[in-house]
Write a protein that holds these residues in place. Structure first.
Motif, short mmCIF file in Angstrom:
data_model
loop_
_atom_site.label_atom_id
_atom_site.label_comp_id
_atom_site.label_asym_id
_atom_site.label_seq_id
_atom_site.Cartn_x
_atom_site.Cartn_y
_atom_site.Cartn_z
N MET A 1 0.84 -1.20 0.00
CA MET A 1 0.00 0.00 0.00
C MET A 1 0.88 1.25 0.00
N ILE A 2 0.52 2.19 -0.86
CA ILE A 2 1.21 3.46 -0.83
C ILE A 2 0.35 4.49 -0.09
N THR A 3 1.01 5.42 0.57
CA THR A 3 0.30 6.49 1.28
C THR A 3 0.88 7.82 0.85
N ILE A 4 0.06 8.60 0.17
CA ILE A 4 0.52 9.88 -0.37
C ILE A 4 -0.04 11.01 0.48
N ALA A 5 0.83 11.81 1.10
CA ALA A 5 0.38 12.99 1.84
C ALA A 5 0.63 14.22 0.98
N VAL A 6 -0.40 15.06 0.86
CA VAL A 6 -0.27 16.29 0.09
C VAL A 6 -0.19 17.43 1.10
N LEU A 7 0.91 18.16 1.08
CA LEU A 7 1.08 19.16 2.13
C LEU A 7 1.84 20.40 1.67
N ASN A 94 1.24 19.99 13.85
CA ASN A 94 1.27 18.66 14.47
C ASN A 94 0.51 17.62 13.64
N ILE A 95 -0.60 18.04 13.03
CA ILE A 95 -1.37 17.10 12.20
C ILE A 95 -0.60 16.79 10.91
N VAL A 96 -0.01 17.82 10.32
CA VAL A 96 0.73 17.61 9.07
C VAL A 96 1.96 16.72 9.32
N LEU A 97 2.62 16.96 10.45
CA LEU A 97 3.77 16.13 10.81
C LEU A 97 3.34 14.68 10.98
N SER A 98 2.20 14.48 11.60
CA SER A 98 1.67 13.13 11.80
C SER A 98 1.41 12.45 10.45
N ALA A 99 0.84 13.21 9.50
CA ALA A 99 0.60 12.66 8.16
C ALA A 99 1.92 12.30 7.49
N ALA A 100 2.92 13.15 7.66
CA ALA A 100 4.23 12.90 7.05
C ALA A 100 4.90 11.67 7.65
N ARG A 101 4.52 11.34 8.86
CA ARG A 101 5.10 10.16 9.52
C ARG A 101 4.59 8.86 8.95
N VAL A 102 3.38 8.85 8.38
CA VAL A 102 2.86 7.60 7.79
C VAL A 102 3.00 7.56 6.28
N ALA A 103 3.41 8.68 5.67
CA ALA A 103 3.43 8.74 4.21
C ALA A 103 4.59 7.96 3.61
N THR A 104 4.30 7.23 2.52
CA THR A 104 5.40 6.68 1.71
C THR A 104 5.86 7.76 0.72
#
Ligand SMILES: Nc1ncnc2c1ncn2[C@@H]1O[C@H](COP(=O)(O)OP(=O)(O)O)[C@@H](O)[C@H]1O
Ligand SMILES: [Mg+2]
Length: 217
Positions: A1-7, A94-104
């Motif tokens: 599974m890929i996880t893409i965070a847009v930030l 803090n939310i964006v950092l959290s998203a970046a922590r799970v993103a591939t």
């Protein structure tokens, strides 16, 4: 599974539009997609999913512990790709950092302008912080030029600058178009045939080489 965070640092940079079209391009390519709305306050992905009657689900997760909660919601058995839309870092780092922590993969949409370029150091810092919190495991970071003007030299000028600074810029820019400006709240069709289709195809073909640089596989 890929996880893409847009930030990105601020609102108005094309995050939600990019997340929506990237998610649709992946869906059209046959992947089982889950949208994640980590913003919730501004024009949100959850709202758009419902107004536009999207063919895949979007869950609201505007949470600083998104990195802990997401694995319980999305796993390889159910999804091939997760696309996370995030709030402006300025408002909810803090939310964006959290998203970046799970993103591939992390995609940073930005216009090729001096003002938006001046926000990149803050974004790089967040990616570096996320990398530290992941014990050095780097997410793949790519800049996507959006709202570009046809034939303007700025796109190539800023491509050279950002590349020189060490970041990967996706090849096909997303032009400033009425199709995108008016998209919020409507269904999205043929996302794969827009510049977002090119972006997704290229993104999935990228790797991080031994020197830690993003490169074509
Ligand atoms: N490529 C584009 N061309 C024209 N307008 C765009 C484009 N991308 C985004 N927009 C518009 O710019 C505004 C901000 O985009 P949005 O995706 O909501 O950014 P963010 O989520 O970063 O706040 C919206 O009104 C959107 O419709
Ligand atoms: Mg948004």
């Amino acid at each position: 599974m890929i996880t893409i965070a847009v930030l990105n640092l601020k609102g108005g940079s094309g995050k939600t539009t990019s997340a929506a079209f990237i998610a649709h391009a992946l869906h059209e390519a046959g992947l089982r997609v889950l949208g994640v709305d980590a913003d919730g306050e501004n024009e949100s992905l959850v709202q758009w999913q419902s107004l536009g009657d999207w063919p895949f689900p979007v869950v609201g997760m505007a949470q600083p512990n998104l990195h802990k909660n997401l694995p319980g919601v999305a796993d390889d058995d159910r999804y091939d790709a997760v696309v996370i839309d995030t709030p402006p870092m300025k408002e909810a780092r803090n939310i964006v950092l959290s998203a970046a922590r799970v993103a591939t993969h992390i995609v940073c949409p930005m216009a090729p302008t001096g003002m938006e370029h001046s926000r990149l150091p803050a974004v790089r810092e967040l990616v570096a912080d996320a990398t530290d919190l992941r014990d050095g495991e780097k997410p793949l970071f790519a800049v996507l030029f959006t709202r570009t003007v046809a034939n303007a030299s700025s796109t190539e000028v800023y491509r050279d600058i950002v590349t020189e600074e060490g970041d990967y810029v996706l090849k096909v820019p997303v032009a400033r178009k009425e199709q995108f400006a008016q998209a919020f709240g409507s269904p999205i069709e043929n996302a794969l045939s827009t510049a977002y289709g090119d972006a997704v195809t290229e993104l999935l073909d990228l790797t991080i080489d031994e020197a830690g640089k993003v490169a074509s596989a």
